[in-house]
Structures are given as structure tokens and as C-alpha cells.
Scaffold this motif. Structure first.
Motif, PDB file in Angstrom:
ATOM      1  N   TRP A 245       0.853  -1.181   0.000  1.00  0.00           N
ATOM      2  CA  TRP A 245       0.000   0.000   0.000  1.00  0.00           C
ATOM      3  C   TRP A 245       0.887   1.229   0.000  1.00  0.00           C
ATOM      4  O   TRP A 245       2.078   1.153   0.255  1.00  0.00           O
ATOM      5  CB  TRP A 245      -0.993   0.002   1.156  1.00  0.00           C
ATOM      6  N   PHE A 246       0.306   2.373  -0.334  1.00  0.00           N
ATOM      7  CA  PHE A 246       1.079   3.599  -0.483  1.00  0.00           C
ATOM      8  C   PHE A 246       0.210   4.800  -0.161  1.00  0.00           C
ATOM      9  O   PHE A 246      -1.010   4.705  -0.126  1.00  0.00           O
ATOM     10  CB  PHE A 246       1.644   3.708  -1.909  1.00  0.00           C
ATOM     11  N   THR A 247       0.883   5.929   0.077  1.00  0.00           N
ATOM     12  CA  THR A 247       0.133   7.161   0.318  1.00  0.00           C
ATOM     13  C   THR A 247      -0.457   7.649  -0.997  1.00  0.00           C
ATOM     14  O   THR A 247       0.160   7.510  -2.055  1.00  0.00           O
ATOM     15  CB  THR A 247       1.024   8.264   0.915  1.00  0.00           C
ATOM     16  N   CYS A 248      -1.618   8.217  -0.914  1.00  0.00           N
ATOM     17  CA  CYS A 248      -2.268   8.780  -2.090  1.00  0.00           C
ATOM     18  C   CYS A 248      -1.607  10.104  -2.477  1.00  0.00           C
ATOM     19  O   CYS A 248      -1.411  10.391  -3.637  1.00  0.00           O
ATOM     20  CB  CYS A 248      -3.753   8.980  -1.785  1.00  0.00           C
ATOM     21  N   ASP A 249      -1.285  10.883  -1.466  1.00  0.00           N
ATOM     22  CA  ASP A 249      -0.704  12.205  -1.690  1.00  0.00           C
ATOM     23  C   ASP A 249       0.809  12.150  -1.744  1.00  0.00           C
ATOM     24  O   ASP A 249       1.433  11.344  -1.054  1.00  0.00           O
ATOM     25  CB  ASP A 249      -1.102  13.157  -0.554  1.00  0.00           C
ATOM     26  N   GLU A 250       1.380  13.037  -2.541  1.00  0.00           N
ATOM     27  CA  GLU A 250       2.820  13.218  -2.526  1.00  0.00           C
ATOM     28  C   GLU A 250       3.176  14.060  -1.308  1.00  0.00           C
ATOM     29  O   GLU A 250       2.461  15.005  -0.975  1.00  0.00           O
ATOM     30  CB  GLU A 250       3.287  13.922  -3.804  1.00  0.00           C
ATOM     31  N   ASN A 251       4.264  13.696  -0.656  1.00  0.00           N
ATOM     32  CA  ASN A 251       4.741  14.429   0.511  1.00  0.00           C
ATOM     33  C   ASN A 251       3.618  14.709   1.517  1.00  0.00           C
ATOM     34  O   ASN A 251       3.321  15.856   1.837  1.00  0.00           O
ATOM     35  CB  ASN A 251       5.406  15.744   0.089  1.00  0.00           C
ATOM     36  N   PRO A 252       2.988  13.656   2.023  1.00  0.00           N
ATOM     37  CA  PRO A 252       1.876  13.865   2.949  1.00  0.00           C
ATOM     38  C   PRO A 252       2.357  14.517   4.240  1.00  0.00           C
ATOM     39  O   PRO A 252       3.510  14.325   4.653  1.00  0.00           O
ATOM     40  CB  PRO A 252       1.364  12.445   3.211  1.00  0.00           C
ATOM     41  N   PRO A 253       1.481  15.290   4.880  1.00  0.00           N
ATOM     42  CA  PRO A 253       1.869  15.908   6.142  1.00  0.00           C
ATOM     43  C   PRO A 253       2.058  14.846   7.225  1.00  0.00           C
ATOM     44  O   PRO A 253       1.563  13.726   7.112  1.00  0.00           O
ATOM     45  CB  PRO A 253       0.678  16.824   6.465  1.00  0.00           C
ATOM     46  N   GLU A 254       2.776  15.216   8.271  1.00  0.00           N
ATOM     47  CA  GLU A 254       3.075  14.275   9.355  1.00  0.00           C
ATOM     48  C   GLU A 254       1.802  13.668   9.937  1.00  0.00           C
ATOM     49  O   GLU A 254       1.759  12.483  10.258  1.00  0.00           O
ATOM     50  CB  GLU A 254       3.869  14.988  10.447  1.00  0.00           C
ATOM     51  N   GLN A 255       0.754  14.464  10.067  1.00  0.00           N
ATOM     52  CA  GLN A 255      -0.515  13.971  10.622  1.00  0.00           C
ATOM     53  C   GLN A 255      -1.063  12.820   9.784  1.00  0.00           C
ATOM     54  O   GLN A 255      -1.577  11.846  10.322  1.00  0.00           O
ATOM     55  CB  GLN A 255      -1.525  15.110  10.684  1.00  0.00           C
ATOM     56  N   ALA A 256      -0.934  12.906   8.474  1.00  0.00           N
ATOM     57  CA  ALA A 256      -1.408  11.824   7.603  1.00  0.00           C
ATOM     58  C   ALA A 256      -0.543  10.581   7.780  1.00  0.00           C
ATOM     59  O   ALA A 256      -1.057   9.460   7.781  1.00  0.00           O
ATOM     60  CB  ALA A 256      -1.401  12.274   6.148  1.00  0.00           C
TER      61      ALA A 256
ATOM     62  N   ASP B 266      11.831   3.442   0.733  1.00  0.00           N
ATOM     63  CA  ASP B 266      12.137   4.865   0.637  1.00  0.00           C
ATOM     64  C   ASP B 266      11.028   5.543  -0.162  1.00  0.00           C
ATOM     65  O   ASP B 266      10.541   4.981  -1.155  1.00  0.00           O
ATOM     66  CB  ASP B 266      13.476   5.080  -0.077  1.00  0.00           C
ATOM     67  N   PRO B 267      10.606   6.732   0.262  1.00  0.00           N
ATOM     68  CA  PRO B 267       9.561   7.422  -0.512  1.00  0.00           C
ATOM     69  C   PRO B 267       9.968   7.576  -1.973  1.00  0.00           C
ATOM     70  O   PRO B 267      11.125   7.852  -2.283  1.00  0.00           O
ATOM     71  CB  PRO B 267       9.454   8.783   0.184  1.00  0.00           C
ATOM     72  N   TYR B 268       9.009   7.337  -2.865  1.00  0.00           N
ATOM     73  CA  TYR B 268       9.231   7.425  -4.300  1.00  0.00           C
ATOM     74  C   TYR B 268       8.400   8.585  -4.831  1.00  0.00           C
ATOM     75  O   TYR B 268       7.177   8.567  -4.719  1.00  0.00           O
ATOM     76  CB  TYR B 268       8.828   6.109  -4.971  1.00  0.00           C
ATOM     77  N   ASN B 269       9.045   9.603  -5.367  1.00  0.00           N
ATOM     78  CA  ASN B 269       8.360  10.799  -5.842  1.00  0.00           C
ATOM     79  C   ASN B 269       7.423  11.373  -4.781  1.00  0.00           C
ATOM     80  O   ASN B 269       6.310  11.796  -5.076  1.00  0.00           O
ATOM     81  CB  ASN B 269       7.579  10.517  -7.131  1.00  0.00           C
ATOM     82  N   GLY B 270       7.865  11.326  -3.533  1.00  0.00           N
ATOM     83  CA  GLY B 270       7.075  11.891  -2.441  1.00  0.00           C
ATOM     84  C   GLY B 270       6.009  10.978  -1.884  1.00  0.00           C
ATOM     85  O   GLY B 270       5.308  11.336  -0.942  1.00  0.00           O
TER      86      GLY B 270
END
Length: 185
Positions: free
Chosen positions: A137-148, A170-174
């Protein structure tokens, strides 16, 4: 922009009658709590879903549900996803909210926390029932805020409690990416 999204972003919120001018708009009504939770789980060969209604809009009667899913992706692995679904009461059309940045109409922190707790419970229930060997799974947003990211780390804890070993790439493109594999035993 979808019609449901337009409605949510462009309506004039009502204010609490008898409250001061600093009160929050009364459009979203949270209906989920720790003892008031009716999950629906659907298991298929390549996809599994867990859903629960979490609220409604008292102005439009639109219904909001959390969906947690596991879907087979190329290579035989499974992707974990979750989103908020808004169902338009007039047209039965759906709008999916993939990012917490788009759900700011849920202003009450206690409501947001109850929805997060529901998401975590659905995640645990679904993983235990579907029992995939591996998940990603992955974050939907690039560079998500710490709260997310805190929410994602809570999901990691749930997955680990279900018997999986979780690795963070490692984060990929944020975007943050996680992999989980069922542990021995």
C-alpha cells in the motif's frame, strides 16, 4: 470535478442555531462509534472489501461510508486501499475521497478520530478474513503531512498485529510505500 465533490466543496454550511459565530458548520453528522458499528464484508477471488457507514450530511442526506479493500494486482500480490465514499442521495452516484486533504468538511476532531478507529477495525477484520500472503500500500498524496503519516503508522500496527512483517520503502516521488508479508506461524 465530480458533481458530489462540487457539492461538498461549494455549499454554504449552516451554523449551529444558538451558537456563537465561531461554531463549526453542521453538515456532516458522524454516526459511528465504538459500540455502534455495522461492518459489511465481501470476499471475492481477486478482491475483498469491508465497509461501514460512518455518517451523513444533514443538509443533503448524502451518506458517507469507509471502504477498506484488498485487490490482486499484476504479479499475484495484493494491494491494500481505503477511502471515504460519498453517495449522493438524489442520484445514487458515488464520489471517492482518497485523501484526507479532501475530507476537511468533517471538521470535528472527535468525528475524524471515530472514523479513523473504524478504518483500523475494518482493516483488521478484512485482513483476518481475506488472509493474503503479501500486501502493499502507499500514500495517495505526494509528501503527505506528518498527521497523515501517523494514520499510516497506525495501519502498520494493525497489520503487524494481524501477524505480518511490514517493511517501509524509501519514498518514491514523495509517496510512501509499504510491503507486508505474513510472518511464520
Amino acid at each position: 470535478m465530480g458533481i458530489a465533490r462540487w457539492k461538498v466543496r461549494n455549499r454554504t454550511p449552516r451554523m449551529c442555531s444558538g451558537c456563537d459565530s465561531g461554531s463549526k458548520p453542521l453538515t456532516f453528522v458522524c454516526t459511528v462509534g465504538p459500540d455502534d458499528f455495522e461492518p459489511k464484508i465481501f470476499l471475492g477471488e481477486s478482491k475483498a472489501l469491508a465497509m461501514a457507514v460512518v455518517g451523513f450530511d444533514d443538509e443533503t442526506d448524502n451518506i458517507y461510508s469507509i471502504t477498506v479493500g484488498i485487490e490482486r494486482i499484476p504479479g499475484g500480490k495484493y494491494e491494500l486501499f481505503f477511502h471515504l465514499v460519498e453517495v449522493d442521495s438524489e442520484t445514487d452516484s458515488e464520489y471517492l475521497y482518497w485523501s484526507g486533504r479532501d475530507t476537511q468538511f468533517i471538521r470535528n476532531k472527535a468525528d475524524r478520530n471515530r472514523i479513523l478507529q473504524t478504518t483500523l477495525l475494518l482493516c483488521a477484520m478484512l485482513i483476518k478474513r481475506a488472509n493474503p500472503d503479501q500486501l502493499t500500500w502507499f500514500t495517495c498524496d505526494e509528501n503527505p503531512p506528518e498527521q497523515a503519516l501517523v494514520k499510516y503508522f497506525l495501519i502498520i500496527r494493525v497489520i503487524e498485529e494481524c501477524g505480518y512483517e511490514v517493511r517501509t520503502a524509501d519514498p518514491y516521488n514523495g509517496r510512501w510505500v509499504w510491503f507486508a508479508e505474513r510472518g511464520p506461524g
